[in-house]
Scaffold this active site. Structure first.
Site, mmCIF file in Angstrom:
data_model
loop_
_atom_site.group_PDB
_atom_site.id
_atom_site.type_symbol
_atom_site.label_atom_id
_atom_site.label_comp_id
_atom_site.label_asym_id
_atom_site.label_seq_id
_atom_site.Cartn_x
_atom_site.Cartn_y
_atom_site.Cartn_z
ATOM 1 N N HIS A 1 29.404 -36.802 92.776
ATOM 2 C CA HIS A 1 30.132 -37.263 91.454
ATOM 3 C C HIS A 1 31.433 -37.963 91.925
ATOM 4 O O HIS A 1 32.123 -38.633 91.145
ATOM 5 C CB HIS A 1 30.281 -36.087 90.543
ATOM 6 N N ASP B 1 38.855 -42.589 92.104
ATOM 7 C CA ASP B 1 38.067 -41.952 91.410
ATOM 8 C C ASP B 1 36.461 -42.303 91.241
ATOM 9 O O ASP B 1 36.139 -43.256 91.614
ATOM 10 C CB ASP B 1 38.450 -42.353 89.828
HETATM 11 P P1 ADQ Z 1 36.542 -35.790 86.418
HETATM 12 O O1 ADQ Z 1 37.315 -35.713 87.677
HETATM 13 O O2 ADQ Z 1 36.808 -34.598 85.626
HETATM 14 O O3 ADQ Z 1 34.951 -35.999 86.723
HETATM 15 P P2 ADQ Z 1 36.270 -37.873 84.440
HETATM 16 O O4 ADQ Z 1 35.096 -38.873 84.698
HETATM 17 O O5 ADQ Z 1 37.404 -38.841 83.634
HETATM 18 O O6 ADQ Z 1 36.836 -36.940 85.582
HETATM 19 O O7 ADQ Z 1 35.887 -36.992 83.257
HETATM 20 C C1 ADQ Z 1 36.668 -36.097 82.738
HETATM 21 C C2 ADQ Z 1 36.015 -35.541 81.078
HETATM 22 O O8 ADQ Z 1 36.859 -34.503 80.890
HETATM 23 C C3 ADQ Z 1 36.009 -36.691 80.345
HETATM 24 O O9 ADQ Z 1 34.933 -36.520 79.583
HETATM 25 C C4 ADQ Z 1 37.195 -36.329 79.442
HETATM 26 O O10 ADQ Z 1 36.957 -36.775 78.081
HETATM 27 C C5 ADQ Z 1 37.375 -34.989 79.459
HETATM 28 N N1 ADQ Z 1 38.723 -34.649 79.516
HETATM 29 C C6 ADQ Z 1 39.700 -34.926 80.038
HETATM 30 N N2 ADQ Z 1 40.982 -34.367 79.593
HETATM 31 C C7 ADQ Z 1 40.718 -33.801 78.659
HETATM 32 C C8 ADQ Z 1 41.571 -32.992 77.582
HETATM 33 N N3 ADQ Z 1 43.019 -32.882 77.669
HETATM 34 N N4 ADQ Z 1 40.972 -32.510 76.729
HETATM 35 C C9 ADQ Z 1 39.666 -32.618 76.506
HETATM 36 N N5 ADQ Z 1 38.654 -33.200 77.370
HETATM 37 C C10 ADQ Z 1 39.223 -33.747 78.555
HETATM 38 C C11 ADQ Z 1 34.313 -36.050 87.907
HETATM 39 C C12 ADQ Z 1 34.582 -37.309 88.966
HETATM 40 C C13 ADQ Z 1 34.658 -38.548 88.272
HETATM 41 C C14 ADQ Z 1 33.454 -38.564 87.535
HETATM 42 C C15 ADQ Z 1 32.846 -37.533 86.776
HETATM 43 C C16 ADQ Z 1 31.156 -37.658 86.162
HETATM 44 O O11 ADQ Z 1 35.951 -37.024 89.359
HETATM 45 O O12 ADQ Z 1 34.959 -39.626 89.103
HETATM 46 O O13 ADQ Z 1 33.483 -39.836 86.596
HETATM 47 O O14 ADQ Z 1 32.873 -36.512 87.505
HETATM 48 O O15 ADQ Z 1 30.373 -38.032 87.298
#
Ligand code: ADQ
Length: 464
Positions: A156, A364
């Site tokens: 991921h 990311d």
């Molecule tokens: P993350 O590093 O967690 O994921 P991201 O892909 O942006 O990063 O996903 C974060 C998730 O958490 C999103 O669905 C977002 O809505 C939710 N989220 C963030 N802050 C929040 C808050 N304050 N309240 C509620 N929800 C919140 C890892 C990898 C990424 C990759 C994903 C999926 O680091 O690069 O895209 O896995 O593969």
């Protein structure tokens, strides 16, 4: 159709689909259709974790199997090798890697325990899908226990260039472990390219043009499978507008004010300090936005037991305080910084009422927030996504305003451009972005990974 076995560090609650987001929905959907098992850590630490039987729950045709860790496992496997070695290393942050040999031992030990438990639930025709950096050696451990099933792996997070990977001791062991899978999936072409270059330069394998490699008399396939979100469902939630968000938006509209939004786990890879500096620079360069624009940053804490995470939290608190101290007026707070999780429906509504989505990670894997922001917009009056070129999502979302997250002045210029962008251009860009995330949603991602895995011939475990 084969049954599916999913293994990830944590297991989502299969009864809470809407709240838990695209990945859980996509995996739960394929598990329900095929039947199978989802295994992971239960999030608990217990002194007798090694001796306890797993906790097993049955939901329809899906069995969830979870195990606790010992305190030592948690420190060495989770905080240690996974989050103080692999996470910074794979995000190109060698300066933050904290390598201790005990971490690697703990990482191997927990992966062995996962394999010991899992083999009891695997049937001969099942396909196995392992997720993320916590579980790289799992295929090797399963093969040692006689498992001949097809095993796929999806990373991921980013995969770094060969020179960066080779800075960590045991990088060859990590590569060997990845090459023990039948299919290795990455988020982007860049990550795939880095992996293939590593295989060529450090393992001496020449990849075929389709991404397959011959390693120790077996074929391994590598490819990019960009992850998506549950686009339609997210767009539908956003259109409902949580009441309190709507009231806030109406108040802003009366005052002729716009909102910029950032949503991230509080992680040093997300570029949060530079993003705050960019907002401050925007106000310096374009004072006309003073009292006309505010920045809402939502950043719930994660991994607070790792030092680098406590540091970033302090830095952000002092930066937002300093910027507000400098620019605020009695009736205008430039930065609102919320340090906690927000329910998904409220988050979706907040995206929708924000004119700019500011997504500027330093690195990311994909970044689902970028896709959620696009999904949540009102197509008749959409906001503008400003996206880092170092987010995996930038390979797909080329109609966003793409920025270099290290160049604060250029980011401020892009935010200004976003705030001033005419409606027609906003609509055109949004339509193109929405089309992309609708076609490549979480279900399409899951289907394309699993159909590729199923198309491969089963590994001869003896050769592995
Ligand atoms: P993350 O590093 O967690 O994921 P991201 O892909 O942006 O990063 O996903 C974060 C998730 O958490 C999103 O669905 C977002 O809505 C939710 N989220 C963030 N802050 C929040 C808050 N304050 N309240 C509620 N929800 C919140 C890892 C990898 C990424 C990759 C994903 C999926 O680091 O690069 O895209 O896995 O593969």
């Amino acid at each position: 159709m084969s049954r599916l076995i999913v293994i990830s560090n944590r297991v989502a609650d299969l009864n809470k689909n809407v709240q838990s987001g695209g990945l859980a929905v996509a995996l739960a959907d394929s598990l329900r259709k095929r039947g199978g098992v989802w295994m992971g850590w239960d999030g608990e630490t217990r002194a007798d974790a090694g001796e306890r039987p797993p906790s097993v729950k049955q939901i329809g045709d899906v069995t969830t199997v979870t195990i606790p860790l010992t305190r030592e496992d948690y420190e060495e496997y989770y905080l240690g090798f996974a989050n103080s070695v692999l996470w910074p290393l794979f995000h190109y942050r060698l300066d933050l890697v904290n390598f201790e040999s005990a971490f690697l031992e703990g990482y191997r030990r927990v992966n062995k325990r996962f394999a010991d438990v899992l083999v009891n639930y695997v049937e001969p025709d099942d396909i196995i899908w392992v997720h993320d950096y916590h579980l790289i050696p799992l295929a090797t451990e399963l093969r040692k226990r006689g498992c001949k099933n097809r095993i796929g792996y999806f990373l991921h997070i980013p995969f770094p260039p060969p020179d960066i990977l080779s800075a960590v001791p045991d990088h060859k062991w990590l590569a060997d472990s990845l090459l023990s899978y039948d299919l290795v999936g990455f988020q982007t072409q860049t990550d795939l390219g880095n992996f293939l270059r590593y295989a060529e330069e450090h393992v001496g394998i020449h990849p075929h043009p389709d991404g397959s490699l011959r390693f120790r008399n077996r074929m391994v396939r590598a490819d990019a499978f960009p992850i998506g979100i549950d686009t339609d469902a997210f767009a539908a939630i956003a259109a409902q507008y949580a009441d309190e968000v709507q009231i806030d938006a109406m108040r802003r509209s009366l005052l002729d004010r716009q909102q910029i939004i950032g949503v991230d786990r509080l992680d040093y890879s997300k570029g949060l300090p530079d993003r705050m500096k960019c907002f401050s620079r925007l106000l310096e360069l374009y004072p006309e936005h003073m009292k006309r624009v505010s920045f809402l940053q939502i950043a719930p804490p994660t991994r607070e037991d790792v030092d680098a995470y406590a540091d970033i939290r302090q830095e952000l608190e002092s930066l937002s305080g300093a910027i507000n101290g400098r620019f605020a007026d009695f009736n205008w707070t430039p930065i609102r910084y919320i340090h906690r999780s927000v329910p998904r429906d409220k988050l979706a509504a907040l995206y929708r009422v924000s004119r700019v989505g500011l997504v500027t990670p330093l690195r990311d894997g994909m970044n689902l927030v970028a896709k959620e922001y696009v999904a949540a917009q009102n197509p008749d009056d959409p906001g503008v996504l400003v996206l880092s070129k170092f987010a995996g999502a930038a390979e797909e979302l080329t109609d966003a305003l793409i920025v270099n997250p290290y160049d604060i002045d250029a980011m401020a210029e892009a935010v200004h451009q976003a705030l001033m962008m005419p409606l027609e251009e906003r609509r055109r860009r949004h339509a193109a972005l929405f089309d992309r995330i609708k076609r490549r949603d979480a279900l399409a991602w899951q289907r394309s990974f699993l159909s590729t895995l199923e198309s491969l011939t089963a590994t001869d475990a003896d050769a592995a």
